[in-house]
Every structure is written in C-alpha cells, then in structure tokens.
Design a protein around this motif. Sequence first.
Motif, PDB file in Angstrom:
ATOM      1  N   THR A   1       0.853  -1.170   0.000  1.00 34.30           N
ATOM      2  CA  THR A   1       0.000   0.000   0.000  1.00 34.30           C
ATOM      3  C   THR A   1       0.896   1.229   0.000  1.00 34.30           C
ATOM      4  OG1 THR A   1      -1.673  -1.206   1.196  1.00 34.30           O
ATOM      5  CG2 THR A   1      -1.789   1.185   1.316  1.00 34.30           C
ATOM      6  N   ALA A   2       0.530   2.202  -0.835  1.00 32.52           N
ATOM      7  CA  ALA A   2       1.365   3.401  -0.920  1.00 32.52           C
ATOM      8  C   ALA A   2       1.250   4.194   0.380  1.00 32.52           C
ATOM      9  CB  ALA A   2       0.925   4.254  -2.099  1.00 32.52           C
ATOM     10  N   PRO A   3       2.368   4.515   1.028  1.00 26.89           N
ATOM     11  CA  PRO A   3       2.285   5.275   2.271  1.00 26.89           C
ATOM     12  C   PRO A   3       1.860   6.710   2.006  1.00 26.89           C
ATOM     13  CG  PRO A   3       4.575   4.995   1.631  1.00 26.89           C
ATOM     14  CD  PRO A   3       3.753   4.209   0.650  1.00 26.89           C
ATOM     15  N   ASP A   4       1.176   7.273   2.987  1.00 28.66           N
ATOM     16  CA  ASP A   4       0.766   8.667   2.885  1.00 28.66           C
ATOM     17  C   ASP A   4       1.893   9.528   3.452  1.00 28.66           C
ATOM     18  OD1 ASP A   4      -0.317  11.139   3.059  1.00 28.66           O
ATOM     19  OD2 ASP A   4      -2.147  10.535   4.091  1.00 28.66           O
TER      20      ASP A   4
ATOM     21  N   ILE B   1       4.519   5.922   8.511  1.00 31.44           N
ATOM     22  CA  ILE B   1       5.914   6.303   8.764  1.00 31.44           C
ATOM     23  C   ILE B   1       6.822   5.099   8.545  1.00 31.44           C
ATOM     24  CG2 ILE B   1       7.531   7.077  10.548  1.00 31.44           C
ATOM     25  CD1 ILE B   1       5.238   8.857  11.604  1.00 31.44           C
ATOM     26  N   GLY B   2       6.354   3.931   9.000  1.00 30.38           N
ATOM     27  CA  GLY B   2       7.126   2.699   8.802  1.00 30.38           C
ATOM     28  C   GLY B   2       7.346   2.423   7.321  1.00 30.38           C
TER      29      GLY B   2
ATOM     30  N   LEU C   1      10.695   2.669   2.409  1.00 31.23           N
ATOM     31  CA  LEU C   1      11.004   3.249   1.102  1.00 31.23           C
ATOM     32  C   LEU C   1      12.325   4.001   1.135  1.00 31.23           C
ATOM     33  CD1 LEU C   1       7.806   4.872  -0.421  1.00 31.23           C
ATOM     34  CD2 LEU C   1       9.382   3.319  -1.541  1.00 31.23           C
ATOM     35  N   ALA C   2      12.501   4.777   2.198  1.00 34.94           N
ATOM     36  CA  ALA C   2      13.720   5.580   2.314  1.00 34.94           C
ATOM     37  C   ALA C   2      14.935   4.672   2.371  1.00 34.94           C
ATOM     38  CB  ALA C   2      13.647   6.467   3.556  1.00 34.94           C
TER      39      ALA C   2
END
Lengths: 539, 516, 404
Positions: free
Chosen positions: A141-144, A153-154, A159-160
């Motif tokens: 699911t794409a994080p907001d 945040i997780g 992603l980071a």
Amino acid sequence: MKRHDVVLIGGGHNGLVAACYLQRAGLDVLVLEKNAWVGGAATSRDTGTGVTFSNCSYVCSLFRPEIMRDLELPRHGLQVIAYEGGVVFTEDGDYLAAYRDHDAHRREIARFSPRDAEAYETYARDVTRQCRFIQPLLMRTAPDPVSLKPRDIGELLWLARRFGNFTAEEMAATARFWTMSIADFLDEYFETEVLKAYLAISGIIGTALGPMSPGTAYVLLHHYMGEVDGSVGAWGYARGGMGAVTQALASSFRASGGTIRTDAAVEKVLTRGGRATGVVLDSGEEVAARRVVSNADVKRTFLKLVEPADLPEPFLHRVRQFKMRGSSGKLNIALDGMPEFPALPEGCRCTMGDMHFSDSIERLERGYDDWKAGRWSADPFLDMMIPTQLDPTMAPPGQHFMSCFVQYCPPKVEGRDWTDADRDAFAETVVSQIADYSPGFRDRIIGMEVRTPRELEAEVGLTEGNIFQGELTFDQLLFNRPVPGYAQYRSPIPGLYICGSSTHPGGGVMGAPGRNAAREILRDMRLSPKEMRPAHDVL
Amino acid sequence: MTSCDAIVIGGGHNGLTTATVLAKSGRKVMLFEAAEALCASMQTVEIAPGYRTSALSHLVNRLAPEVIRATGLDTACLNRTPAPTVTLGAGEPVVLRGGYGETLDGVSAEEALAFAAFRQKLMAQAAILGRFLTRRPPLPGEITRKDLLPLTTTGLALLRGGRGAARELMRMLLTNVADAADEHLCDDRLRGLMAFDATLGSHMGPRSPGSLLGLYYRLTGSANGIPGAQIVPLGGMGALATAFTAAAERAGVTLRPGTPVARIEAVQGRATGVTLADGTLVQAPVVVSAVHPATTFLQLVDRAEIGTGLTRAFRRHRSRGNVAKLHLALSRVPGFTGVAEADHAGRIVLARSTDHVETAFNPAKYAEFSPDPAMEVVLPSLGQPEMAAEGCTLSALVQFAPYALRGGWAAGKAKLLETILARLEAHAPGLRETIVFADLLPPPEIEARFALPGGHWHHGEMTADQLLFNRPVHAAAGYRTPLDGLWLASAGSHPGGGISGLPGLNAAREILEARP
Amino acid sequence: MIAPRRHPAQDHFRQPLTETPFHPRLAALCETESWYNWAGQKALHSVYDEELEYFAIRSTAAVFDISPMIKYRIRGPGAEAMLNRLTLRDVRKLAPGRVQYTAWCDDAGEVLDDGTLFRPGPQEFRLCSQGRHLPWILDTAEGFDCTVEDESTAIAGLALQGPASFAVLQAAGFSGLETLKTFNIRDLPHEGGQVTISRTGFTGDLGYELFCPAEAALSLWDRLWSAGAPLGLKPIGYNALDRARIEAGFIVPGTDFIATDLALRADRARLPDEIGLDWLVDPAKTQFNGRRAIMAARAKGGPRHVLVGLEVEDNTPAVGAILYHHKKREAGVVSSAIWSPMLKRNIAIASLDAPYGSRITEDLWVEIYALRELRYHKLMKRARIVPRPFLKLRRRTVTPPGLV
C-alpha cells in the motif's frame, strides 16, 4: 434479508482477486456484475464470428505470479504461454524484428546500427534496474507522506531505506527516468529511428500522452515489469484468451464458497449514518453488506454510485478532476487464414509477437496531436497480435484471431459523442494501414468487432474508455492515486472501498490493486490475510 | 604568465555576481568575457538610428534580493512601479496588476475570485519551493547538516499549511499547467496566459506533464519585493548590466571584456587556469565557468581531462531554444486594440487559450515553427524619450521557433517574421506601416549573438529531469565539477535561468566554503 | 501497398550462433559436440577430453580458438591519447611492437572490463576483450583524432599455448621468434598476407597468440597443424583453458567480477583495487576514466572488497563456496576453484568483503557442499590466503624459449 460480509461491485480481474482473498479469509462475499459474464476488460467471447476474441486486454505478463499461486489459478484452468518475437514494419519495405534469442536480436539491430546493437545491452540493464526498484512497491500500500500514523511512517522509512541503498548515481538516474519522456530517454541510447519507435510504444500504450511527453519513460515500466514464470519483461498469451484469467479467478472464488451474480447492475451504494450498508440494484433489490467494495473506476464509483451528499466536497472535486481520458481503441478481427507479410523472410517467427507499423517517433507523436485535437489518429499506431498461432483453442483450424490495439482514439470526437459512422471510419483507418503491408488482408476478414472508448465505457464500464482506470501521470501515481489522502483503498465513507486499477499501482491486468485492497479491508476487519502469502523477493 | 586567486569565465550577470562576491571576500579575481560588452544579453542596444531597446531579456522579474545584498548592486533603474501584464485573447484584454495579478481588470467577478484563490495557492506553493533556490541543491549521497536544515524547515512549512495543502503541492508539483489552469479557472485568456508563462523558453506545451514547474519558477521570483511582479527597467536592461558591472568594479574584480578564453588548463584532473585566445596563460586554483556548461565541458576543457561518462552526460543535456526574439523600431507608438494607453507600458501577451499555446507547440516537436505563434510584447522605450526620441521600440519573445528548423532558418526566417507581423497587425492595426526597422533572431542567431548555445537562455531545459541534483547533469550538480578546481556558475546550474543571479551567488558561496 | 525490400542480411535469424573462421577444422576434430555460446559464436567446452586437453597445455602444445574475442582496431594520431583516457595504464609507456594487459573503468572507477592492448605501430592499436564496448569506446574517442573499428569478425584469433608452442611455430616455418620476449608482437608472412604473433596467453605457460584475417584462418590452422601434430599439438576447449588460467591466477569477467555496465545490482560493481587490479592503476599518468573515484576511494581508506588467491585444505574444489571467518561470520565468496594438477594443491580465487582479506587474513574457512551420489557432504575447510599466480613457470618468460 441476508446480510453479506462483503458485497463487491463489478467482476473485473481486480474485483475477483479481492473477492477471492476476502472469501478465503473466511468472509461471505457476493460479487455483483452488470453484464451476463464476468471478467471486466479481461474477457474472451465469441461475438458471432466463430472465433473467440480477447475482447479488450489481450496479453498477459503483469498479472502477479503471487496471486496465481495464492488463488490456485492454474488448478482453475489458467495457463500462460510465453511467446516470442515482435516486428515493426517500415515504410520503405524493410522491418525491424525482435527475437528472444539474444544474439539474433543483437544482429537484427546491428542491421541498422552496430552501435545500437551494443547500446541495447545497457538500455536493457538500466530499464531492468528501474523495474527491480518498482516491483516491490506494487504489492504494498502506498504510504501517505503527510500522515503521522506509525504504519505510514514505517512504510516511508522502508522506502527511504530502499532508496538509501541506491548509489547517488542511481538516485539521480531514477529521478530522471521518472520524469523524462520516452523519446528523450531512448535518444540517450540509440540512433536508429525505427528501434526507438518500436521501444517507445511501451511508453505510451494506454496513456493520453505522446512519446515526447515527459513522464512517459516511467510508463515503460508498466509494460516491462511483468514476467512469465520468472522471466522478467517477458509477455505471454493466456490460453483461451484473456478471459481465461478471470474465468480462473471466478472458478477459484466459487470453489472457496463465494457467490457471483451476473446481470446484476448496481444502481447505488446504500449508506446509513455515514456508513456503507449495502447496495441497491437497478431492479430495486437491496443487498445488505457489512462492507462494500467497488471494482468500478473512481469516477463511476463516487460520481454515479454514491450520493454526493455522502461525500465531502473536496474529495468529490478531486474525483471529478481525476484524469481518465480514453486514448485507445481496439479492433478484434476474425480471419479465415494467416495474413501474409511479404516484407518478412520465410520462417521468420516475429509474427508470433506484437506487430507495428509506426516506424518513427514523429509518426507516433503526430498521432497524439490528432488525439489532442479531438480526432482519432489519421496515421494511428497499432499493437497487433495473432495469438491463435500459439493457441488453437480460440479459432477453428486455419482461422485466426487478430487483436489490434489502436492508439490514439479520443473519448469524444471533436467534442461530440461517437456515432456508428465514426466507428466505421475509425475501423477503416486501421484496416487500410494493415492492408498496406499485407496484400489480400481485406479478403481474409470474416468478422470484426470495433471498440472505441464509447464501446469500452458502455460494455466494461470504463469511464471515458480509459483502459488504466486513470492516467498514469505522476500526479496520479502512488500516494496520489486516485485521490491524495485516499490512496489506501478506503474512501471517505466507512465501509466503502475501491479495488480497481484507479488505485495504486494502477492499470494493466496485474491484480495488485485487488490484492492490496483485500489486505486493507482485512486489516480493518482485524482478520489476518492468512492465504495471502508474501510477495516474491526481488533478489 | 599571470596568476590570481580565481578566474571567472563569462561576464554575464551570473559570472559578474560570482566574481563580485569572491572579490568582496578578499580574493583576487579576474573575469574574462569574449564579447566586447559585459552582460551581452542584457545590453541596451541601438537597433536603428535613434531607436534603443533591450538586446534579449526585456523584463526584470526574479532578481534575487540576496544577490542585490551580496553584490551591493545599485538598483536605481528598477525604481518603478511594476508593469502590468495584459493578456490579449478574443475580445477584451485581461490586465493583471501588481505581483502577478494582485488585482485583475477585465474578467467577471466570479472569475476574479477564482483567480485570486488559484493565485494564492500557487504563490504559497512557490514560496515553499523557492526555499530551495537560494542554496546548493540537496545532492543525493552528500546530504550534509547544511542541507538538512532547509529540508526540515521546508517540511515544516509544508505541514504548517495543513495536510491538505501539503498533499495538494505533492500532487500538483509535476502536473501540467493546462490541467491545473482548467481545474481552477474558466477564462481562456487567463488560462492561455498561464500556459504561455509556464512554457516560455522551454520545449514544452502546456499539456506536457511537469509544465506547471515553469509557472512555479516564475512565481518564485519577485521585483522590488513584490512576488510575481515584473519591471521594465529605466534605460532598458542595459542599466542593470551597468549596475552589475559597476558592482564588480567596486569589489575590485579585474574585468577583461573582449578577451575570449581558448582553453581551461588542467593537469591530472585538476583545473589550473586558463589559456586566453591570444595564448596568454593565466593560473588560478579556482576557475569558475559562468558560460554554458556544455560549452565548458565539450569545448573549453580538454576531453582527456574528463571522464567519458561526463562528456556523454553533456551530449545528452538538452538545451535547444524554442523562442525567437523580435526587435521592431516603430515610427509611432502602436495601439493594441482594447488596451488602455497606460497599460501599453506593461507586458502584452498574445495567447488566446491553453489550446492556442499547445497547438503552437506541436510544430516545434517536428522542428517547424508555429504558424500561429504565441508571444509576449514589451515596448521598452515607452516613457523614455532617451530610448526612442520619436516613435517606439518593440521587443517580443515569440514561441515556438525551434533551434534546428527543418529546411533551415535562412529560408524560414522571413516566413516566421511575416507570420509574427501579421499576428501583431491583427492586434495593433496599423503597426506594420510604422515599421522603421525589423530584426528577428531565431535561436541560432541568439546563440551566435549572445554566445548562448542552442539559443537557450536557461542554459539547459528547465524540465524536472534537468533540475536540482540533475542540473546541469548529475556529476556536475551543485556547482562543483568532476574536474577539481573548476566550478560552474551559469544559469545551467541550479536554480536555473532568468536574471536572478542566484546560480552565480550560490556558486560563490560554495567556493568560499570549500576547503582550500 | 508497400513493396517489400529484401536483402540477405535479414536472414541472420536462421542461424543465431555463427561459426568462427576455424569452425570447419574444430568441427572435424570435435568428439564431444559440447558447443556453447561465446559472444554469439560456437565455441567448444572441450574437443575430445577435458583432462587430456589440460595436460596438452602443460606438457606439449594446445590450440584454442579465440576468434570470438571482441577486437577493436584504433588508429590515428590521437589514438594514444584516447586510449590513455580509456584505460588504466600509461599507454605512452607501451612501445610499438608490445602488448599490455590492462583494464578500463567508468567515471565512477568501476571496472567495465579487462583485456589486452596491442600496439602494432606508433598510431595503431588493437584492444581485445571479452565484452562489447563499442558505444563506450566511440564516446571516449569523440574529440580525439582517431578511428575505431570493430574487427571482431574480420580477424581470426588462435591461442597456441604450452611448452612446445615455440617448437610448433618454428616447425611451421615462423622464423625469428626465438628473440620474441613476453608481451612482444611480431608480424610474419603467411599466404601472401601477414599473421600477427604475440607472446601472450591466458595459461601462465609458454605461449603465443596469433591473429590473421578471417580468410587466412584455415590455412593458418593447417600450417600449424601439420607442423604441430608430431610435437603433440592438440586442440582444446574452454574447460581445459579455464583450469590453466586459474593456476595462472587470471580473473575472468562474468566469473570473478561483474562488468559494471552489465550489473543489475549496483553493489556488484568493483573498483580495480577491489579485484586485484590495483597494479594497473597508474596515478602518475595523465587523467583517465575513473581516476578521481579510484583515488578518492584510496584516500578514504582502501578497498571494500579484496580479491585473493586461496589455498584450501583437503582436495575438494571449493566451487561457489561461501567463506567464513572463524567459521561463523560470512566473509566472502569463492568465484573460481580447482584442484591444481601442476601444484597438487586445492586452489581458489575468492572475493572477500573488507576487513576480511585486508585487516583480517587469518582463521578463514570455506563451506563446501560436495554432491556425491545424491548426498551433499557439507565440509568446512580451512583456507589460507596465498599470492597469485599460484603457478609460476620459468618457461613462460625465458628467452629464447626452450623447445619443450
């Protein structure tokens, strides 16, 4: 009145994928389909020619193998056949073929440019790197990015970290790749126009953009990140046509106890106290459910099936502004024999794959200019296939099914609705292009089904005939798809979800939106997705 | 042989800014400029006897206050009220006053409200994005504490506006100006103006994804402290050129116009100085190139001194202009239909609609010029008798006019001129009869006259893939280059083109902070 | 209707693997039919018996078809400067008539390939490598006064290796080679044309490499063959050569390192220092591709990976084995391994992740999974870092060479 756990609106591939996962998690799921058949844009039907067509989508590669595995689709009849080849015919009577064999392919390009033949290696490497980066994002699911929820945040940290593993050069290259036009991207590798034209097509299929539009290099990934049995980037035919995918899904769904009702068009989503409580059919029948999931596109779902009063105005505004202009049409042609292409040497297997007649980027781009002006392209590009060369189940011996995807084709003709005369003129444009390269082609035609955005909308329910349920531009990807703040399959109405290609990761017969949506629904219901095994690692 | 602390190649406003800031910090700086005049593209030139106009750029809309402060620039020539923008479509014109339409004339009250809301949204977003312009772009893999502060404050500024606004910026950032304008506005003239402003000087149509960036970039600029405003300088752009030159002189920069640099000298990957066209060797530990980055690396530097990957990157660097510059000397002041006399002193934009600009762009993709171009017109001499004692000069930027015209500009130039004059005549009847002198500069002539490769005043397309850490190319982003001791300071570096002076200032700051 | 435009080049797809100029002879001698694809051409894993072929290299003489090698001809007044930009070593020090083993990198200092650079004349070079690099070389040559030509198919190549290789050449009538030192080239007449003979090879033994136009390939083969048969000349395939090259400590791209332009995973790319090619880097020469990055990495504290030679206890080759420190911490991977018949030792080439191989060089172990009749024997064997080459033969360099 019986109350279902979940009622699912629309039996397209993503709807069925979500339905399967939800049913397998122990829920009682009802799928409602307006047509007499399920499948949405992944269907195989004989519309009276004696030949079975893949009426809309026509090749299979993106469909996630994890889903095939989890839902036991092979047991339910799904078989994907890898194919080889591909060719673009040139206006001077030559052609550029694509071969699976690495060295044959290199020599083919070397006919035009030895330099390009070698540059192709680097090109393939660079695109594969981008695919490897995006692949793990498909099944998440794409994080907001502005949410402070631990889960978002997780995900952002995940992603980071992924991006953090990149070298600085890779990050820079990725930033460029995501924002470049496919034409500029190809210019960096190649000097041969016909090769660029052949490769550029993957950057524009299904989009309302031309190859010179920024952002089209990214679209390439939507046609490259698929696989056939672990062979990344390979394409295949579903045996029996694309309907085989949805038939297998439907069979898997029924086998696990799910119910499908066809000829059951949903009129409205019912709400009580701001919560979705079920749907009402066009017959007036009400179906109650604890959760409602829509496989329809975002516009159809929120602008037609839901009372505007139930939705906040800013959300509605964004839905109205969501871009999903159709840009393609399709001709399904039944042939009484294999068409001839005299430009090809005898025995050349490239007719097994995708065939094109657009031999320059400029021709592709000019086709797009026509679309912008509200006309179908006078010189359209075709993505043409004859799957019956490998699949004997779709046509009587000797006869063939030819699938012609056509771009560009506008949702309205110069601002007005399509007429039958427009449709026929559009078809003639396509047929005459093929006939230029295949003598006697017209005489081989025994039946034809012509699909403009009008037909796609009427039959499949795709608003404006957009095959991706929403354009794949950056403002409509990831956390922006379909609406910023609502990119996690939920809607402003509790209990109402969407699971179609309007959601992340977008279009193509991929199934990932359906699977991701099911995961979010189960999470809300505090159920564990036990039959949803993890996505494959990218090693 | 001569030596100094720093050599600056190129005496445009960015080169002068770098040189001035370095000199003010006590460095001995020499600046070499090939042309006889410094700031060639900002000169006020006499195009015909008695007619003076601005050579290329004709408006000041983004000169950075930081640059004015750091160089001690005399900005007396900008001491004017901002010029309005008049957009001419079908029917009555719309006039935008103040900073990009703080007030509007010529639209319905409803549309004025819609515009005000849209304008406010864009301004707020531009203000957030603008934070990135005044410093080195964040470089992946090299994020330092210095970068973290602006990144954090930007993040906070983003969230301060509310989650909705933050999401809206992230959605809009790479969208196209046509969709954004369609969503917020109904008036074709306003939409056409925004489409024109977003795409001016770039190889993009308003429907090209990412084209909204061009508008954001414009709105990050300000004039006399008013964001989005524009000023026609007193005495033409040449007055500002003089101010830049004077600032450099005051700072003690040795200015050497008319002195082309032939080569950047380097040994084992380190720049050591330059050799001038006359053969003189000048040595310095710091060499700053404020000329086009592709010229720097493909012509001035010996290929043997740089990597194949770097030359490859510069070969791919896109920097081909799409704008032609028109100069007219007119025997009397033209009258644009429907435009109030006072508003003729502003910027007059001929862009009827988004579709007009998009359709004008189409031929440029195929190396053809627009049969129905969009353009902005300025009358630089208006109210300045010293620039045209009688009559008036007209300066126009016309798009789209591709650099490599199919069939060549020798044949195409007269045809494009005729097309443009016909358009002008339609809006200002009688203008053609008053023409004393006409000079059209398609991109190759802009290239030749102002040493702007490709005729591209941004020194490289301002598309998303050539911004920030990819400007001009990744390996040479952030002013430092793979050739040690060689720095970039032109518009080809972050944040980009226009008369801002920021690339020059940022580069100077990086040079001063670098360890010796 | 568009008229078809047919030409013979379109028919290439009928034969995806092409044949080298020596193919008729090799096909006639071949008993194993173990053809494989080498750069799109048919090459042999072994001709008749891998084991015996290996001993031909070490005991008599062996011919190996190296025609599929990629060969670029670079000519012109600017060729030297261009190659100095391209490659790591100082080409100015490569005298005409000499050959240089060298390598080249991208701007990030990551190795694109290694190969041999021949300098037949002051303004004439031939670069031989495993991989194809035409776009990179053309882009490197831009702005230099030189031409680049891919002569991979036009030129046939043959490696003649083994203690009797000099005798074979002498018997074949190639005279004057007794003065040819290692890494020297000489052109000798053949069939009205010329064959270029260099004292080079990939076996660590006495040996030569012969290059001639493709048309002259068969007559060259026949000339060597008729002279060499009495001296025990044998044709060999790649497997035998591979054993010899491991003994000689040579590395192979794609096996011991991954060329950076083909690596899908960025962390697989290697600086020269990380694959034991640090000695090729010449910081004193003019600027070259990758110099900045290589020097920066050196200044930062040395390579992150170390390529080493290993001697493994016992006799099971450690093919593909994982290396451990103290039997616990993963330390690297073995890329090539054999039981060396010449040394009677179990040797391997391995890539270690620093600090293993640099600071920590003791207490290393390899985990070998040996499949024997459907059962894996999991072995943990001690490995000792030893210098490469594992095998040093005096006959490789002695001039004039011996006859056996």
